[in-house]
Design a protein around this motif. Structure first.
Motif, PDB file in Angstrom:
ATOM      1  N   SER A 122       0.836  -1.198   0.000  1.00 55.06           N
ATOM      2  CA  SER A 122       0.000   0.000   0.000  1.00 55.06           C
ATOM      3  C   SER A 122       0.871   1.248   0.000  1.00 55.06           C
ATOM      4  N   SER A 124      -0.339   4.237  -2.408  1.00 55.14           N
ATOM      5  CA  SER A 124      -1.205   5.347  -2.824  1.00 55.14           C
ATOM      6  C   SER A 124      -2.134   5.832  -1.714  1.00 55.14           C
ATOM      7  N   GLU A 125      -2.457   7.117  -1.802  1.00 57.52           N
ATOM      8  CA  GLU A 125      -3.432   7.749  -0.916  1.00 57.52           C
ATOM      9  C   GLU A 125      -4.353   8.611  -1.761  1.00 57.52           C
ATOM     10  N   ILE A 135       2.695  11.544   0.232  1.00 54.90           N
ATOM     11  CA  ILE A 135       2.099  10.698   1.269  1.00 54.90           C
ATOM     12  C   ILE A 135       1.961  11.467   2.578  1.00 54.90           C
ATOM     13  N   CYS A 137      -0.194   9.857   5.280  1.00 47.96           N
ATOM     14  CA  CYS A 137      -0.466   8.877   6.329  1.00 47.96           C
ATOM     15  C   CYS A 137       0.720   8.883   7.295  1.00 47.96           C
ATOM     16  N   GLY A 150      -4.254   7.630   9.293  1.00 52.56           N
ATOM     17  CA  GLY A 150      -4.380   8.123   7.926  1.00 52.56           C
ATOM     18  C   GLY A 150      -5.178   7.174   7.059  1.00 52.56           C
ATOM     19  N   GLN A 151      -5.228   7.517   5.777  1.00 49.01           N
ATOM     20  CA  GLN A 151      -5.973   6.700   4.813  1.00 49.01           C
ATOM     21  C   GLN A 151      -5.072   6.351   3.645  1.00 49.01           C
ATOM     22  N   LYS A 152      -5.153   5.109   3.208  1.00 48.79           N
ATOM     23  CA  LYS A 152      -4.508   4.656   1.979  1.00 48.79           C
ATOM     24  C   LYS A 152      -5.609   4.206   1.018  1.00 48.79           C
ATOM     25  N   THR A 153      -5.290   4.120  -0.259  1.00 45.60           N
ATOM     26  CA  THR A 153      -6.316   3.734  -1.222  1.00 45.60           C
ATOM     27  C   THR A 153      -5.711   2.909  -2.352  1.00 45.60           C
ATOM     28  N   ASP A 207      -9.829   0.661   0.052  1.00 46.26           N
ATOM     29  CA  ASP A 207      -9.387   1.757   0.903  1.00 46.26           C
ATOM     30  C   ASP A 207      -8.937   1.160   2.226  1.00 46.26           C
TER      31      ASP A 207
END
Length: 377
Positions: A122, A124-125, A135, A137, A150-153, A207
């Motif tokens: 992982s 990408s965000e 980035i 996160c 945070g968030q990753k996608t 996500d």
């Protein structure tokens, strides 16, 4: 040039795919009509045969092969339309563990991948795609480890993975590419939520939401704040695996097109006999041959010197294979007419699979930029 053993390996994988996923009915049953591109039972069968670790070191359960063996397996399962989607992300993810991980991480993750575990990576965000340096996160150092928020996608196969190799920001000082760190995130760890993203390809990407997710200090993969150079060291393998996969899908789309135009008649003759289609297919066959030579030439170079970095050549392989695959699928649909658009035939799935290949793993635009910069431009 492939060795006799590598040719035999390719033929064995072809036979396996024909036996287990050779008909549309078999593939629909294995994938719930294409909604699940990875079948754990079929994957376990490949693990028992030793194929998942064909390119992994023997010390971690592999067969001791190299990038060529990994590329062969990726290409052949793609050609055979076998729902084994976990292989690509697993092989991409294990690379950093092999190069930078601790012995315990290698024994856990790499050995697990050879034995049938799925791994994910992982990066990408929502605000960091091609520009990975963006980035946000955050991993904050605390007593005994790190707390990640945070968030990753767009994380492929996170819902199947035993571990997620996650890149988070540990520092905001210095160059914008600095301050990133890799972490080994176990599946089901407290504070991690995995949520699927609906796509044309079914259940593939996710996500990730991390809320006060604690990881011990030994979850760091490699050196703190050094994820960027660690990622760059793995681009050969990532791009080659993706290129080999799309080479296989392109070959299948081409063969399906040829089979159709040989049988379909209009104006009293097979449509493949018309010069307009025959010339199109000649051009596509030439493009496929070029892609094949490029992919396996780069794989052989990596095997000859695993420590070398080939940013230009690996990007060329990824660019050529994915763009060729997309072109073959589009042309195949055009030559099949309305039948290419129906779900009765595989061409529409070839199109869905190949179109996105020029986006993930570094877009075609990014690959061209890397190639151009390699010439000092």
């Amino acid at each position: 040039m492939k060795t006799a053993e590598q040719h035999a390996f390719a033929e064995a994988v072809d036979d396996f795919c024909r036996a287990h996923a050779g008909t549309r009915e078999q593939r629909d049953a294995l994938s719930e009509h294409g909604q699940h591109p990875h079948n754990p039972g079929l994957y376990a069968a490949c693990a028992r045969l030793g194929w998942l670790g064909a390119g992994l070191p023997e010390a971690y359960g592999g067969a001791g092969g190299g990038m060529t063996e990994t590329a062969i397996f990726a290409e052949r399962i793609a050609y055979g339309l076998a729902p084994l989607g976990g292989f690509v992300t697993s092989m991409v993810a294990v690379g950093p563990y092999l190069r930078f991980g601790t012995e315990q991480q290698r024994k856990s993750v790499v050995t697990g991948a050879a034995n049938g575990a799925v791994e994910a990576i992982s990066i990408s965000e929502p605000g960091a795609g091609s520009d990975a340096a963006a980035i946000r996160c955050r991993a904050e150092a605390v007593d005994g480890g790190y707390v990640i928020n945070g968030q990753k996608t767009w994380c492929s196969n996170a819902h199947l993975a035993d571990h997620i190799l996650l890149v988070a920001r540990t520092s905001t000082h210095g160059d914008r590419h600095a301050g990133l760190t890799m972490f080994c995130v176990p599946a089901g760890v407290a504070g991690l939520t995995v949520r699927g993203i609906p796509t044309m390809g079914g259940r593939e990407v996710n996500d990730l939401f991390l809320t006060n997710c604690f990881l011990p200090a030994d979850a760091v993969v490699g050196a703190v704040d050094r994820a960027w150079p660690q990622l760059m060291a793995g681009l050969n393998s990532e791009r080659l695996i993706l290129a080999a996969t799309m080479l296989g899908r392109a070959r299948r789309a081409f063969d399906d097109t040829v089979a159709y135009v040989r049988e379909r008649t209009q104006f009293g003759q097979p449509i493949g006999s018309f010069q307009a289609l025959r010339h199109r297919l000649a051009d596509l066959a030439t493009e496929l041959a070029c892609a094949d030579l490029l992919v396996y030439d780069v794989a052989a170079r990596v095997d000859a010197d695993p420590e070398t970095q080939l940013p230009r050549e690996a990007s060329m392989a990824k660019l050529k294979a994915t763009e060729t695959a997309k072109k073959v699928a589009i042309e195949g649909m055009q030559m099949m007419g309305g039948y290419g658009y129906t779900t009765e035939f595989d061409m529409e799935s070839h199109l869905r699979a190949t179109i996105v290949s020029t986006v993930y793993g570094g877009t075609s635009e990014i690959q061209r930029d890397i190639i151009g910069r390699s010439y000092g431009l």
